[in-house]
Design a protein around this motif. Structure first.
Motif, PDB file in Angstrom:
ATOM      1  N   ASP A  56       9.377  12.821   4.230  1.00  0.00           N
ATOM      2  CA  ASP A  56      10.352  11.820   3.255  1.00  0.00           C
ATOM      3  C   ASP A  56       9.541  10.492   3.143  1.00  0.00           C
ATOM      4  O   ASP A  56       8.886  10.509   2.095  1.00  0.00           O
ATOM      5  CB  ASP A  56      11.825  11.511   3.853  1.00  0.00           C
ATOM      6  CG  ASP A  56      12.551  13.031   4.036  1.00  0.00           C
ATOM      7  OD1 ASP A  56      12.285  13.890   3.336  1.00  0.00           O
ATOM      8  OD2 ASP A  56      13.306  13.070   5.079  1.00  0.00           O
ATOM      9  N   MET A  57       9.571   9.754   4.253  1.00  0.00           N
ATOM     10  CA  MET A  57       9.028   8.311   3.917  1.00  0.00           C
ATOM     11  C   MET A  57       7.924   8.276   5.053  1.00  0.00           C
ATOM     12  O   MET A  57       8.348   8.158   5.926  1.00  0.00           O
ATOM     13  CB  MET A  57      10.209   7.236   4.184  1.00  0.00           C
ATOM     14  CG  MET A  57       9.455   5.846   3.956  1.00  0.00           C
ATOM     15  SD  MET A  57      10.749   4.476   4.426  1.00  0.00           S
ATOM     16  CE  MET A  57      11.830   4.364   2.992  1.00  0.00           C
ATOM     17  N   ASP A  58       6.743   8.311   4.339  1.00  0.00           N
ATOM     18  CA  ASP A  58       5.493   8.085   5.381  1.00  0.00           C
ATOM     19  C   ASP A  58       5.271   6.515   5.777  1.00  0.00           C
ATOM     20  O   ASP A  58       6.313   5.793   5.504  1.00  0.00           O
ATOM     21  CB  ASP A  58       4.345   8.591   4.760  1.00  0.00           C
ATOM     22  CG  ASP A  58       3.523   7.766   3.881  1.00  0.00           C
ATOM     23  OD1 ASP A  58       4.139   6.488   3.694  1.00  0.00           O
ATOM     24  OD2 ASP A  58       2.578   8.077   3.281  1.00  0.00           O
ATOM     25  N   GLY A  59       4.529   6.523   6.932  1.00  0.00           N
ATOM     26  CA  GLY A  59       4.388   5.046   7.534  1.00  0.00           C
ATOM     27  C   GLY A  59       4.109   3.881   6.764  1.00  0.00           C
ATOM     28  O   GLY A  59       4.499   2.788   6.868  1.00  0.00           O
ATOM     29  N   PHE A  60       3.240   4.400   5.500  1.00  0.00           N
ATOM     30  CA  PHE A  60       2.840   3.239   4.493  1.00  0.00           C
ATOM     31  C   PHE A  60       4.151   2.607   3.760  1.00  0.00           C
ATOM     32  O   PHE A  60       4.353   1.620   3.508  1.00  0.00           O
ATOM     33  CB  PHE A  60       1.810   3.647   3.627  1.00  0.00           C
ATOM     34  CG  PHE A  60       0.504   4.004   4.433  1.00  0.00           C
ATOM     35  CD1 PHE A  60      -0.187   2.713   4.688  1.00  0.00           C
ATOM     36  CD2 PHE A  60      -0.078   5.074   4.587  1.00  0.00           C
ATOM     37  CE1 PHE A  60      -1.562   2.907   5.745  1.00  0.00           C
ATOM     38  CE2 PHE A  60      -1.293   5.418   5.375  1.00  0.00           C
ATOM     39  CZ  PHE A  60      -1.909   4.190   5.848  1.00  0.00           C
ATOM     40  N   GLU A  61       4.890   3.715   3.296  1.00  0.00           N
ATOM     41  CA  GLU A  61       6.194   3.376   2.560  1.00  0.00           C
ATOM     42  C   GLU A  61       7.056   2.830   3.462  1.00  0.00           C
ATOM     43  O   GLU A  61       7.835   1.606   2.936  1.00  0.00           O
ATOM     44  CB  GLU A  61       6.740   4.576   1.857  1.00  0.00           C
ATOM     45  CG  GLU A  61       6.018   5.239   0.804  1.00  0.00           C
ATOM     46  CD  GLU A  61       6.743   6.550   0.739  1.00  0.00           C
ATOM     47  OE1 GLU A  61       7.420   6.780  -0.248  1.00  0.00           O
ATOM     48  OE2 GLU A  61       6.397   7.696   1.374  1.00  0.00           O
ATOM     49  N   CYS A  62       7.182   2.947   4.743  1.00  0.00           N
ATOM     50  CA  CYS A  62       7.967   2.446   5.680  1.00  0.00           C
ATOM     51  C   CYS A  62       7.534   0.809   5.720  1.00  0.00           C
ATOM     52  O   CYS A  62       8.218   0.161   5.551  1.00  0.00           O
ATOM     53  CB  CYS A  62       7.778   3.130   6.848  1.00  0.00           C
ATOM     54  SG  CYS A  62       9.059   2.755   8.268  1.00  0.00           S
ATOM     55  N   LEU A  63       6.442   0.800   5.912  1.00  0.00           N
ATOM     56  CA  LEU A  63       5.644  -0.819   6.112  1.00  0.00           C
ATOM     57  C   LEU A  63       6.060  -1.632   5.004  1.00  0.00           C
ATOM     58  O   LEU A  63       6.730  -2.588   5.137  1.00  0.00           O
ATOM     59  CB  LEU A  63       4.207  -0.541   6.316  1.00  0.00           C
ATOM     60  CG  LEU A  63       3.506  -1.702   6.410  1.00  0.00           C
ATOM     61  CD1 LEU A  63       3.711  -2.532   7.713  1.00  0.00           C
ATOM     62  CD2 LEU A  63       1.886  -1.860   6.071  1.00  0.00           C
ATOM     63  N   GLU A  64       5.808  -1.026   3.889  1.00  0.00           N
ATOM     64  CA  GLU A  64       6.261  -1.677   2.636  1.00  0.00           C
ATOM     65  C   GLU A  64       7.860  -2.183   2.488  1.00  0.00           C
ATOM     66  O   GLU A  64       8.028  -3.475   2.244  1.00  0.00           O
ATOM     67  CB  GLU A  64       5.955  -0.846   1.305  1.00  0.00           C
ATOM     68  CG  GLU A  64       4.653  -0.680   0.730  1.00  0.00           C
ATOM     69  CD  GLU A  64       3.844  -1.991   0.867  1.00  0.00           C
ATOM     70  OE1 GLU A  64       4.245  -2.999   0.173  1.00  0.00           O
ATOM     71  OE2 GLU A  64       2.854  -2.207   1.465  1.00  0.00           O
TER      72      GLU A  64
END
Lengths: 243, 127
Positions: A56-64
C-alpha cells in the motif's frame, strides 16, 4: 522518550520494539503507513523508524506524509534491506535523517536511536560554557580601561566579521596554493585573537602558520575547515555567554 | 587499568588543530593523550601499547577510521574490546548507523561539543 516504529512485518515490529525498550525508551508500533501517520500526529514521538518496503504505502510515501504532520520535528529513520551507496544517497536526499540496514543488529539499532534522540535534544541546548583559555576576561577588562564599553563591543563584533572573511579567504588561497598569503592571514589572526583574549584561537592560528611555513601543507585544507568550525562555535558560545 | 592516576587515550586525528584542542580539554580530565595521524599508525600503536580509550576521526589518511575500527575489533581478547569514540565532520554524510556497524561505541559530530565529549570520556574511563 517515545519512539514510533512503522513496519508491516509483525516479527520485525516485535524485535525492534524489544531492542529499543531495553534502552528504557517507550515504543509504539503501527503496521502500516496510514495508522502510523495518525499515531505520529497523536503521540508526537521523539523519533520514528519507518520500514521502506511496505504494501500500500511504502516508506518514502510514508515519509512525505509524516513531514506534513504539524509540530512533528522528530528525526525519521529508514529501516531497509537496500544498502548500496546509491540507495544511501537516495534516503538522505528524500529526507530521512539516517537509515539502518537489515538484518538489524541490536547494538547498531540502539546506538543509532540513542544518537538521534540525544542529537535532536541537543539542538535546543548547545553548550554555552566558555572556558578560560578560550576567552580570558582579563584581556577584555584591559581594553575597557582604555575604551568605552560600546567601543569594546564593536571591536569584538568587528573581529568576528573579520574572522569570517579571513576563513573564506584562507579557503580560496589554499585552492590556489598561495601559501605566502595564507601565512600572513594566519599571522594576523594570531595577533588579533591574542589581543582580544581568545588565546586558544591565537595558538591554533600560530601553529598552523608554523606548519605552513615549514611546507607541511598536506592537511591544510582540513585544518582550515577545522579552524573555521572552531571559530563558529567559539563565537556562538561567546555571544550566548556574554550577551 | 594500565597506570594508576591517569587514563591513557589514543587519539587518531590528522588535523593538528583538533589534536591540540583535545589535548587541552582532556588534560583536565586526567587523561594522557597519544597521537596518531592516520588509520594504520593507530593500529600499529595500539598493538604495541595498551590504552583505556581510543578517540577516532573517521576521515583519516592511509586507512580510514571505520576500517581501522573494524580491524581493532578483530583483535583477540581484551584488545578487541577497547571503547572507541568516533568523531567526524561527516562531510560524506554517512549514516550514523554505519559507525556503530563498524564497531564504534559512540559517535560525536564535529564541531565538537566539549561537554558531551568529556562526559563520554568519563563514562568510558570510569573504574
Amino acid at each position: 522518550m517515545k519512539v514510533l516504529v512503522i513496519d508491516d512485518n509483525a516479527v520485525n515490529r516485535r524485535y525492534v520494539k524489544s531492542v529499543i525498550e531495553q534502552e528504557g525508551i517507550e515504543v509504539f508500533t503501527a503496521k502500516d503507513g496510514v495508522s502510523g501517520i495518525s499515531l505520529a500526529a497523536e503521540l508526537n514521538p521523539d523519533s520514528i523508524l519507518v520500514d521502506i518496503q511496505m504494501p500500500d504505502m511504502d516508506g518514502f510515501e510514508c515519509l512525505e506524509s509524516l513531514k506534513k504532520v504539524p509540530n512533528l520535528n522528530a528525526p525519521i529513520l529508514a529501516i531497509t534491506a537496500y544498502s548500496n551507496p546509491e540507495d544511501r544517497d537516495k534516503f538522505i536526499a528524500k529526507g530521512f535523517q539516517d537509515y539502518i540496514t537489515k538484518p538489524v543488529k541490536p547494538n547498531v539499532l540502539s546506538s543509532t536511536i540513542n544518537y538521534w534522540l540525544k542529537n535532536s535534544e541537543k539542538k535546543e541546548q548547545q553548550s554555552t560554557l566558555v572556558r578560560k583559555q578560550e576567552f580570558d576576561m582579563a584581556a577584555k577588562d584591559e581594553l575597557l580601561k582604555h575604551i568605552d564599553p560600546v567601543g569594546v563591543q564593536e571591536l569584538y563584533k568587528q573581529f568576528e566579521v573579520e574572522i569570517n572573511e579571513f576563513m573564506s579567504n584562507l579557503q580560496q588561497l589554499n585552492s590556489s596554493k598561495n601559501f605566502y598569503n595564507i601565512c600572513s592571514i594566519l599571522h594576523t589572526i594570531k595577533g588579533n585573537a591574542g589581543s582580544l583574549g581568545f588565546f586558544e584561537l591565537s595558538e591554533m592560528a600560530s601553529e598552523l602558520e608554523e606548519n605552513t611555513k615549514l611546507g607541511d601543507t598536506n592537511n591544510l585544507e582540513q585544518d582550515i575547515l577545522d579552524l573555521k568550525a572552531y571559530t563558529q562555535q567559539l563565537f556562538y558560545r561567546y555571544e550566548t555567554h556574554f550577551n | 587499568m594500565t597506570e594508576v592516576g591517569y587514563k591513557k587515550v589514543l587519539v587518531a586525528e590528522d588535523s593538528s588543530v583538533i589534536q591540540n584542542l583535545l589535548k587541552k580539554i582532556l588534560l583536565f580530565e586526567n587523561c594522557k593523550l597519544t597521537s596518531a595521524k592516520d588509520g594504520q599508525s593507530v593500529i600499529d600503536k595500539y598493538k604495541n601499547e595498551d590504552f583505556d580509550l581510543i578517540i577516532m576521526d573517521i576521515n583519516l589518511p592511509v586507512l580510514d577510521g571505520l576500517s581501522a575500527t573494524k580491524e581493532i575489533r578483530l583483535l583477540e581478547g581484551d584488545k578487541g574490546n577497547i571503547p572507541i569514540i568516533g568523531i567526524s565532520g561527516n562531510a560524506k554524510n554517512l549514516p550514523v548507523s554505519e559507525f556503530f556497524e563498524a564497531g564504534m561505541n559512540e559517535y560525536v559530530q564535529k564541531p565538537l561539543n566539549y561537554d558531551e565529549l568529556i562526559s563520554l570520556v568519563k563514562k568510558y574511563t570510569a573504574e
